[in-house]
Design a protein around this motif. Structure first.
Motif, PDB file in Angstrom:
ATOM      1  N   TYR A 283       0.838  -1.206   0.000  1.00  0.00           N
ATOM      2  CA  TYR A 283       0.000   0.000   0.000  1.00  0.00           C
ATOM      3  C   TYR A 283       0.873   1.256   0.000  1.00  0.00           C
ATOM      4  CZ  TYR A 283      -3.032   3.692   1.796  1.00  0.00           C
ATOM      5  OH  TYR A 283      -3.686   4.879   1.984  1.00  0.00           O
ATOM      6  N   LEU A 284       1.928   1.258   0.829  1.00  0.00           N
ATOM      7  CA  LEU A 284       2.814   2.427   0.895  1.00  0.00           C
ATOM      8  C   LEU A 284       3.529   2.662  -0.424  1.00  0.00           C
ATOM      9  CD1 LEU A 284       4.354   1.926   4.461  1.00  0.00           C
ATOM     10  CD2 LEU A 284       2.628   3.603   3.767  1.00  0.00           C
TER      11      LEU A 284
ATOM     12  N   LEU B  33       2.333   1.943  -3.371  1.00  0.00           N
ATOM     13  CA  LEU B  33       1.353   2.420  -4.362  1.00  0.00           C
ATOM     14  C   LEU B  33       0.996   3.889  -4.146  1.00  0.00           C
ATOM     15  CD1 LEU B  33      -1.027  -0.672  -4.586  1.00  0.00           C
ATOM     16  CD2 LEU B  33       0.646   0.092  -6.274  1.00  0.00           C
ATOM     17  N   VAL B  34       0.903   4.323  -2.878  1.00  0.00           N
ATOM     18  CA  VAL B  34       0.488   5.707  -2.614  1.00  0.00           C
ATOM     19  C   VAL B  34       1.598   6.691  -2.935  1.00  0.00           C
ATOM     20  CG1 VAL B  34      -1.196   5.046  -0.892  1.00  0.00           C
ATOM     21  CG2 VAL B  34       1.150   5.528  -0.183  1.00  0.00           C
ATOM     22  N   ARG B  35       2.840   6.205  -3.031  1.00  0.00           N
ATOM     23  CA  ARG B  35       3.934   7.086  -3.418  1.00  0.00           C
ATOM     24  C   ARG B  35       3.843   7.381  -4.918  1.00  0.00           C
ATOM     25  NH1 ARG B  35       9.389   4.939  -0.354  1.00  0.00           N
ATOM     26  NH2 ARG B  35       8.697   5.356   1.788  1.00  0.00           N
TER      27      ARG B  35
END
Length: 569
Positions: free
Chosen positions: A564-565, A567-569
């Motif tokens: 998730y981290l 992808l959000v970057r």
């Protein structure tokens, strides 16, 4: 049926002091008759007290007398080697302890060679450098191995003897008997002087065993032996027909009775009712010629195979040896011409029938029943028999309130048929009463502790009508957590009794009672000296794979979080 002829032997012995100041050899034999001859056999022993030590004679005499006496006191259900090993172990411990008491008795020990002749087989027990020979036809064979050090300078020094070490290592062997076999038990003063050829010539030429024993000892002494000279000679004159444990083939030749109906007769017995029918067996209530009620147990007609017949014969053999008021007794019936056996009949009902009839067992009643069950089971365990199917169905209360343990159909004994293993007529054990260690890939054989576990489940069921781990169906692979406290179903159960039951049905064997006597003592002490209530097992102990599951779940959550981290970057 005519009575079977027993084993018959001729026996002789001789023991001479020779040039020694004292005879440190000792020998003896017991030739019982009747049932004891059949069950335990004939025992002959030669021992040679270790030379150079004080009390060598005392060591040899004590050991021989102790073995001759105590062997016949062991349970009939024990294998011969188990009986010999148990007695010799106890005698060895006594000699070691006695030798340590004073300087005068230090080092007292003895060699020993013993032979048991039972049925159509012989059994040897040997430690030291006395010897046992067998003459069969023209061939003399040494059946024992001398326990001396192999180093040339130590070849006359014993490496083993009774009383030499805290644990005695005994050689055991067995084999078939033939009519005419001659066994010679000799001390080293005889065989060391004469040699094998001279021993063979004397055994062949002697008129009888007494003449042979005397000639062996005197020839060794006259030949210059520097030791005591002792010989025991036994000749097999007649062999019995195959015994119960050896004649399974004969029993199998008896035809199975057809399925019987009330009113029909068989071998002078009149059928009264069919009592029970299992997958393989039938139980009838019958009346004999004198009008007495008996129980007849046989196989279903479709089970006329050798293994089933052997299993039924084995069951009868065990039942005959459990001569105790806690069990139905086998009734001799000479007119038997079919494959079955008879037991005593007792009016009453099983505990299962009482449960199904609506009886509500109280705590005091269950504790009293438990003490009686355990007393019966203790007598069985002392015979080295494990019942393997204790449950309310196999526990019977007669009209006078006497409890009896039923059905030895799947019982196991280490002395069964001289070690022969039988295929059970019915499956051993009932799932809900079987201990956790009897399940799974690394199962263990049923034992005393698994019998006691079944007693615990039985008492639990009498009180609650439930099982501590829930009902287990056949072929199910159960998982065992913590047992459900019986007070969940019966709040009136006293805390001390709950503690006893929870200990009896604990998941781990090490947390349970080890013997029937220990279990019995806990019940008899009751509230006066209650057991500590077992604490609930830690979660990881109840589910050893829980740690791996939590680690896998944590790893998955961490991977999802990292993804998730990214992808959000």
């Amino acid at each position: 049926m005519s009575a079977a002829s027993p084993l018959r032997v001729s026996l002789g012995y001789s023991s001479l002091t020779g040039p020694r100041p004292r005879n440190e050899d000792f020998c003896g034999a017991v030739t019982p008759e009747g049932p004891e001859l059949e069950a335990k056999g004939i025992l002959a022993v030669v021992a040679d007290g270790v030379g150079g030590h004080a009390n060598g004679r005392e060591a040899s005499e004590y050991t021989v007398r102790g073995l001759l006496s105590d062997y016949y006191a062991t349970p009939e259900t024990w294998a011969v080697n188990k009986s010999l090993d148990t007695v010799l172990g106890a005698l060895n411990r006594w000699l070691v302890a006695h030798a340590a008491r004073t300087r005068e008795t230090a080092g007292m020990a003895t060699t020993l060679s013993a032979i048991v002749l039972r049925g159509r087989r012989f059994y040897l027990a040997h430690v030291g450098d006395t010897r046992i020979y067998r003459l069969r036809g023209e061939r003399l064979e040494q059946l024992t191995t001398d326990h001396v050090w192999e180093h040339p300078e130590l070849k006359n020094v014993l490496s083993r003897a009774v009383g030499l070490d805290a644990h005695v290592q005994v050689d055991y062997a067995d084999g078939d008997l033939e009519t005419g076999d001659v066994f010679a038990l000799t001390s080293d003063g005889v065989w060391g002087q004469l040699g094998d050829r001279k021993i063979r010539d004397i055994l062949k030429a002697a008129a009888d065993p007494q003449d042979a024993a005397a000639r062996l000892a005197m020839s060794a002494e006259d030949g210059g032996s520097q030791d005591n000279c002792t010989a025991v000679v036994v000749r097999i004159d007649a062999l019995p027909p195959d015994r119960l444990r050896d004649n399974i083939a004969r029993l199998h030749r008896l035809p199975l009775p057809p399925r019987l109906k009330p009113g029909q007769t068989i071998d002078g017995l009149t059928v009264d009712a069919l009592l029970h029918e299992s997958v393989a067996t039938l139980l009838y209530r019958v009346r004999d010629a004198r009008g007495q009620l008996r129980v007849l147990k046989t196989l279903r007609p479709e089970h006329s195979d050798a293994e089933a017949a052997a299993a039924l014969a084995h069951e009868e053999w065990l039942a005959r040896r459990v001569n105790d008021a806690w069990f139905p007794q086998v009734i001799p019936h000479p007119e038997r011409s079919h494959l079955y056996y008879l037991m005593s009949w007792h009016e009453g009902a099983t505990l299962k029938a009482r449960l199904e009839g609506g009886h509500r067992f109280g705590a005091g009643e269950v504790a009293e029943l438990g003490t009686r069950i355990l007393k019966g089971l203790a007598s069985l365990h002392r015979l080295s028999i494990v019942h393997r199917d204790i449950k309310p169905d196999n526990l019977h209360l007669d009209a006078e309130g006497r409890l009896r343990v039923l059905d030895l159909g799947v019982a196991a004994s280490d002395g069964s048929a001289d070690g022969q293993k039988f295929q059970e007529i019915n499956n051993p054990g009932t799932p809900s009463y079987m201990a956790p260690e009897l399940y799974g890939p690394k199962t263990v054989a049923a034992n005393v502790q698994t019998d006691l576990y079944a007693v615990g489940v039985t008492l639990y069921e009498l009180l609650t009508r439930k099982y501590p781990y829930g009902e287990i169906e056949p072929f199910q692979h159960p998982k065992f957590g913590d047992p459900v406290p019986p007070t969940r179903y019966r709040p009136d159960i006293p805390a001390w009794l709950e503690a006893v039951l929870l200990k009896a049905v604990a998941r781990e064997p090490k947390a349970r009672f080890e013997t029937a006597e220990e279990f019995l003592l806990a019940l008899e002490r009751g509230a006066n000296r209650p057991l500590a209530v077992p604490r609930k097992s830690p979660l990881l102990e109840r589910d050893p794979q829980l740690g791996l599951k939590l680690l896998a779940a944590g790893s998955l959550v961490l991977n999802v979080l990292l993804l998730y981290l990214m992808l959000v970057r």
